[in-house]
Design an enzyme around this catalytic site. Structure first.
Site, mmCIF file in Angstrom:
data_model
loop_
_atom_site.group_PDB
_atom_site.id
_atom_site.type_symbol
_atom_site.label_atom_id
_atom_site.label_comp_id
_atom_site.label_asym_id
_atom_site.label_seq_id
_atom_site.Cartn_x
_atom_site.Cartn_y
_atom_site.Cartn_z
ATOM 1 N N PRO A 18 -16.558 15.361 17.027
ATOM 2 C CA PRO A 18 -16.357 13.926 17.252
ATOM 3 C C PRO A 18 -17.672 13.199 17.012
ATOM 4 O O PRO A 18 -18.709 13.602 17.541
ATOM 5 C CB PRO A 18 -15.953 13.868 18.733
ATOM 6 C CG PRO A 18 -16.582 15.071 19.352
ATOM 7 C CD PRO A 18 -16.629 16.124 18.284
ATOM 8 N N MET A 19 -17.648 12.153 16.189
ATOM 9 C CA MET A 19 -18.865 11.400 15.899
ATOM 10 C C MET A 19 -18.566 9.912 15.957
ATOM 11 O O MET A 19 -17.669 9.426 15.255
ATOM 12 C CB MET A 19 -19.419 11.789 14.520
ATOM 13 C CG MET A 19 -19.950 13.210 14.450
ATOM 14 S SD MET A 19 -20.537 13.649 12.797
ATOM 15 C CE MET A 19 -18.979 13.910 11.942
ATOM 16 N N CYS A 104 -23.930 13.972 25.048
ATOM 17 C CA CYS A 104 -24.452 12.827 24.299
ATOM 18 C C CYS A 104 -25.777 12.346 24.882
ATOM 19 O O CYS A 104 -25.889 12.095 26.083
ATOM 20 C CB CYS A 104 -23.447 11.681 24.305
ATOM 21 S SG CYS A 104 -24.060 10.208 23.440
ATOM 22 N N ASN A 208 -21.952 24.998 17.787
ATOM 23 C CA ASN A 208 -22.161 23.727 17.093
ATOM 24 C C ASN A 208 -23.658 23.492 16.901
ATOM 25 O O ASN A 208 -24.456 23.817 17.770
ATOM 26 C CB ASN A 208 -21.530 22.594 17.923
ATOM 27 C CG ASN A 208 -21.820 21.208 17.376
ATOM 28 O OD1 ASN A 208 -22.252 20.336 18.105
ATOM 29 N ND2 ASN A 208 -21.573 20.993 16.103
ATOM 30 N N GLY A 209 -24.011 22.905 15.737
ATOM 31 C CA GLY A 209 -25.402 22.541 15.494
ATOM 32 C C GLY A 209 -25.912 22.982 14.141
ATOM 33 O O GLY A 209 -25.985 24.181 13.870
ATOM 34 N N ASP A 210 -26.213 22.021 13.269
ATOM 35 C CA ASP A 210 -26.857 22.288 11.971
ATOM 36 C C ASP A 210 -25.992 23.020 10.942
ATOM 37 O O ASP A 210 -26.522 23.488 9.943
ATOM 38 C CB ASP A 210 -28.138 23.126 12.153
ATOM 39 C CG ASP A 210 -29.313 22.298 12.641
ATOM 40 O OD1 ASP A 210 -29.209 21.065 12.604
ATOM 41 O OD2 ASP A 210 -30.319 22.891 13.065
ATOM 42 N N GLY A 232 -20.133 18.968 11.956
ATOM 43 C CA GLY A 232 -20.197 17.522 12.124
ATOM 44 C C GLY A 232 -20.674 16.811 10.879
ATOM 45 O O GLY A 232 -19.882 16.397 10.044
ATOM 46 N N ARG A 233 -21.986 16.720 10.729
ATOM 47 C CA ARG A 233 -22.545 15.928 9.631
ATOM 48 C C ARG A 233 -22.141 16.434 8.248
ATOM 49 O O ARG A 233 -22.184 15.675 7.279
ATOM 50 C CB ARG A 233 -24.070 15.877 9.755
ATOM 51 C CG ARG A 233 -24.544 14.909 10.827
ATOM 52 C CD ARG A 233 -26.044 14.951 11.041
ATOM 53 N NE ARG A 233 -26.472 16.181 11.694
ATOM 54 C CZ ARG A 233 -27.722 16.447 12.026
ATOM 55 N NH1 ARG A 233 -28.668 15.590 11.749
ATOM 56 N NH2 ARG A 233 -28.036 17.580 12.632
#
Length: 328
Positions: A18-19, A104, A208-210, A232-233
């Protein structure tokens, strides 16, 4: 814990993070069409706001289509009583799950005691989880968080969360203090898995992450033992990201979108954004998407500059049509 959609996912599964101001209903509908992940999340929404007089505007952030299922609503709050009421609303809207944001780092969120600030108050965090369960007893409750606030607190923070028998726990492998300034630590996810196993809990652990693509996501799952990986990104400018999740490692059948397909998806995305958010969100929100969609090919810079100056979806469609015509 009942047999929710979480238990039916083939491992490792791949889900979309979610972003805020990115994974809105317009973009999620495009993603569901062109490369659907195993689970989708809404942008995070204030539980406090959902039970306030201004709720109508926030409800726009909880719009979704049937094509997006399973779809999880993500909320944030530091107030159990407000989570209880908001959870009832999420259940009434027929979401497949409810996720609580406890990671967050936004200062306005933290000033409310919510987001990553809950890492500092584990008892309050547990009360918020219990309130969500009471408000939506039929829904699986999950949490997205970090390994600690200023330092790594996995040995105390993860057990505190797992004691609440969550359906899933997403671990963004950087502390609140680290933000995105250091590489994500796979070992934090691995340790969360080990703690889960030692406690003999059924909670699924999501790393999650990178993670920049599905190949790296698969490697993260293999190295950490995580049940699933959240990306995500990597979705920016690439709604086709998850399309290859079922053919990973097979060496054939990989789908690579053409430039024409990417630009047409961008036009479709723009039209949906305008349809859903005209008069609610600024059209300029789309500009960051154009920067991601339009890069890495000849004359991308010129096209990008024209798109950023466009005022509406019709103008974007005309600019793209003219560009594609000139390429032939």
């Amino acid at each position: 814990m009942d047999n929710t959609f979480w238990k039916k996912l083939r491992k490792p599964f791949f889900v979309l993070a979610p972003m805020a101001n990115v994974t809105d209903v317009a973009f999620r509908r495009i993603i569901a069409k062109y490369g659907k992940p195993d689970v989708l999340w809404t942008e995070f929404v204030s539980a406090d706001g959902l039970i306030s007089p201004g709720r109508e505007i926030l409800l726009k952030d909880l719009m979704y289509s049937e094509a997006e299922r399973p779809i999880v609503a993500q909320l944030f709050t530091a107030h159990p009583e407000k989570m209880y009421e908001a959870a009832k609303l999420v259940a009434a809207l027929n979401f497949d799950g409810l996720d609580i944001n406890m990671g967050c780092p936004d200062r306005t969120i933290e000033k409310q005691g919510a987001g990553a600030a809950l890492i500092k108050t584990p008892e309050r965090a547990k009360e918020v989880i219990r309130a969500a369960k009471e408000g939506a007893p039929q829904l699986p409750i999950s949490v997205k968080t970090r390994p600690g606030y200023n330092t790594r607190e996995l040995e105390t923070w993860v057990p505190a969360l797992l004691e609440e028998n969550l359906a899933a726990l997403t671990m963004h492998a950087r502390t609140r203090k680290e933000m995105s300034k250091v590489p994500a630590r796979f070992e934090d996810i691995k340790r969360a898995v080990e703690i889960r196993d030692t406690m003999k809990k059924d909670t699924l652990i999501v790393g999650n992450g990178d993670v920049k693509d599905l190949e790296e996501a698969k490697r993260m799952a293999e190295e950490t033992g995580a049940d699933g990986i959240m990306l995500g990104r990597a979705i920016f400018g690439n709604p086709f990201l998850f399309r290859n999740k079922n053919v990973l490692g097979k060496g054939e059948g990989l789908y690579i979108p053409t430039l024409d397909e990417k630009l047409q998806a961008m036009v479709e995305h723009t039209k949906l954004f305008e349809e859903f958010f005209r008069g609610v969100k600024s059209f300029s929100v789309m500009k960051k998407h154009y920067k991601a969609y339009v890069s890495g090919f000849p004359k991308a810079k010129e096209l990008r500059e024209k798109l950023i100056g466009a005022k509406d979806a019709s103008a974007v469609a005309l600019i793209v049509a003219q560009f594609l015509k000139e390429q032939k």
